[in-house]
Write a protein that holds these residues in place. Structure first.
Motif, PDB file in Angstrom:
ATOM      1  N   ASN A 106       0.854  -1.185   0.000  1.00  0.00           N
ATOM      2  CA  ASN A 106       0.000   0.000   0.000  1.00  0.00           C
ATOM      3  C   ASN A 106       0.895   1.243   0.000  1.00  0.00           C
ATOM      4  O   ASN A 106       1.412   1.660   1.038  1.00  0.00           O
ATOM      5  CB  ASN A 106      -0.908  -0.012   1.233  1.00  0.00           C
ATOM      6  CG  ASN A 106      -1.938   1.085   1.206  1.00  0.00           C
ATOM      7  OD1 ASN A 106      -1.638   2.225   0.864  1.00  0.00           O
ATOM      8  ND2 ASN A 106      -3.166   0.743   1.588  1.00  0.00           N
ATOM      9  N   SER A 108       0.237   4.376  -0.466  1.00  0.00           N
ATOM     10  CA  SER A 108      -0.257   5.533   0.276  1.00  0.00           C
ATOM     11  C   SER A 108       0.199   5.475   1.724  1.00  0.00           C
ATOM     12  O   SER A 108       0.610   6.487   2.303  1.00  0.00           O
ATOM     13  CB  SER A 108      -1.792   5.585   0.225  1.00  0.00           C
ATOM     14  OG  SER A 108      -2.237   5.885  -1.073  1.00  0.00           O
ATOM     15  N   GLU A 109       0.153   4.270   2.304  1.00  0.00           N
ATOM     16  CA  GLU A 109       0.573   4.139   3.699  1.00  0.00           C
ATOM     17  C   GLU A 109       2.094   4.251   3.842  1.00  0.00           C
ATOM     18  O   GLU A 109       2.587   4.681   4.888  1.00  0.00           O
ATOM     19  CB  GLU A 109       0.068   2.826   4.298  1.00  0.00           C
ATOM     20  CG  GLU A 109      -1.451   2.740   4.397  1.00  0.00           C
ATOM     21  CD  GLU A 109      -2.070   3.858   5.235  1.00  0.00           C
ATOM     22  OE1 GLU A 109      -1.354   4.503   6.026  1.00  0.00           O
ATOM     23  OE2 GLU A 109      -3.283   4.093   5.091  1.00  0.00           O
ATOM     24  N   ASN A 112       2.550   7.848   3.925  1.00  0.00           N
ATOM     25  CA  ASN A 112       2.093   8.360   5.218  1.00  0.00           C
ATOM     26  C   ASN A 112       3.053   8.013   6.357  1.00  0.00           C
ATOM     27  O   ASN A 112       2.822   8.407   7.502  1.00  0.00           O
ATOM     28  CB  ASN A 112       0.713   7.775   5.554  1.00  0.00           C
ATOM     29  CG  ASN A 112      -0.387   8.320   4.663  1.00  0.00           C
ATOM     30  OD1 ASN A 112      -0.273   9.418   4.120  1.00  0.00           O
ATOM     31  ND2 ASN A 112      -1.460   7.547   4.514  1.00  0.00           N
ATOM     32  N   ASN A 114       3.283   5.215   7.609  1.00  0.00           N
ATOM     33  CA  ASN A 114       2.534   4.321   8.485  1.00  0.00           C
ATOM     34  C   ASN A 114       3.126   2.918   8.371  1.00  0.00           C
ATOM     35  O   ASN A 114       2.515   1.997   7.837  1.00  0.00           O
ATOM     36  CB  ASN A 114       1.054   4.328   8.106  1.00  0.00           C
ATOM     37  CG  ASN A 114       0.187   3.575   9.105  1.00  0.00           C
ATOM     38  OD1 ASN A 114       0.686   3.015  10.085  1.00  0.00           O
ATOM     39  ND2 ASN A 114      -1.111   3.559   8.856  1.00  0.00           N
ATOM     40  N   TYR A 117       1.300  -0.238   9.691  1.00  0.00           N
ATOM     41  CA  TYR A 117       0.331  -0.835   8.770  1.00  0.00           C
ATOM     42  C   TYR A 117       1.044  -1.712   7.741  1.00  0.00           C
ATOM     43  O   TYR A 117       0.610  -2.831   7.457  1.00  0.00           O
ATOM     44  CB  TYR A 117      -0.466   0.261   8.050  1.00  0.00           C
ATOM     45  CG  TYR A 117      -1.477  -0.288   7.065  1.00  0.00           C
ATOM     46  CD1 TYR A 117      -2.799  -0.478   7.437  1.00  0.00           C
ATOM     47  CD2 TYR A 117      -1.103  -0.631   5.754  1.00  0.00           C
ATOM     48  CE1 TYR A 117      -3.727  -0.999   6.538  1.00  0.00           C
ATOM     49  CE2 TYR A 117      -2.012  -1.152   4.861  1.00  0.00           C
ATOM     50  CZ  TYR A 117      -3.328  -1.332   5.252  1.00  0.00           C
ATOM     51  OH  TYR A 117      -4.229  -1.863   4.365  1.00  0.00           O
TER      52      TYR A 117
END
Length: 241
Positions: A106, A108-109, A112, A114, A117
């Motif tokens: 992912n 996007s994460e 971010n 993140n 995640y």
């Protein structure tokens, strides 16, 4: 034979063929294209056919009785689906006969930051594959990442231990680079293997990726690469650094 060799390794032509994931991920690939892909994989004894997951059952049938793996691409090529969706896709592909799973993180994460995640995502899919005796590969898509993001993903992989981390989908703005392969391999060491994919279309690039540390190469040009290698080999053996 490549020039300037220091630590030389010898490979048979078959060993080199066994590093190739023979790829057709085109959205318009029909049954005839899959039949051709699987026929070529048998002719050259490639390690795997890399296909969209919807083609898994067909390719498993076409390769029945061979040792050639069927590899399903998951959340391909964007990686922008939920973990639950990726889990379903992974399990569905395995039920259809997939021997290997290549999933896209992912992104996007990643952007971010993140990483909790990302680690959960990687652990979840890797665990499913491990329980089913299926090879797991994590696609980074390096063309969209900064060096520190590649490093962070590789360090998570070294902890989680999927079978491979992979440079690219081949559908992004850039593919595999020698620098990225070396960098990824330096971080994961012997704990995780590296797959190079995207833009590898000739024998010289193929050999350079192996020299840099890749142990699997994803390419739609496997037939041409093998034909070129066969003209360079001596007594069925090639030596590269």
């Amino acid at each position: 034979m490549m020039k300037g060799m220091k630590n030389m390794k010898r490979y048979t032509i078959d060993q080199l063929a066994q590093m190739i994931d023979h790829t057709n991920l085109k959205p318009f690939a029909d049954q005839a294209a899959m039949e051709s892909l699987c026929r070529e994989a048998q002719q050259f004894h490639f390690k795997m056919v890399a296909i969209n997951s919807v083609q898994t059952a067909l390719c498993k049938h076409l390769l029945e009785g061979t040792d050639i793996h069927v590899g399903a691409a998951i959340s391909f090529p964007l990686g922008q689906t939920t973990l639950e969706t990726k889990v379903f896709e992974t399990q569905d592909a395995i039920e259809d006969g997939a021997d290997e799973i290549d999933y896209v993180v992912n992104l996007s994460e990643v952007k971010n930051k993140n990483y909790r995640y990302i680690e959960k995502e990687m652990e979840t899919i890797t665990d499913i594959c491990r329980e089913e005796g299926v090879i797991s590969k994590v696609i980074f898509e390096n063309c969209y990442l900064e060096k520190d993001e590649i490093e962070a993903l590789a360090r998570i992989a070294r902890k989680v231990k999927p079978d491979f981390i992979k440079t690219s989908t081949g559908f992004g703005t850039g593919g595999a680079t020698i620098e990225d392969v070396r960098f990824m391999k330096e971080i994961v060491g012997d704990d995780v293997k590296v797959k190079a994919a995207g833009g590898i279309r000739d024998a010289e690039t193929f050999l350079a990726m192996i020299e840099a540390g890749a142990e699997r190469i994803g390419t739609s040009s496997g037939v041409q690469i093998m034909a070129s290698l066969q003209t360079k080999e001596t007594d069925g053996v090639m030596t590269i650094e």
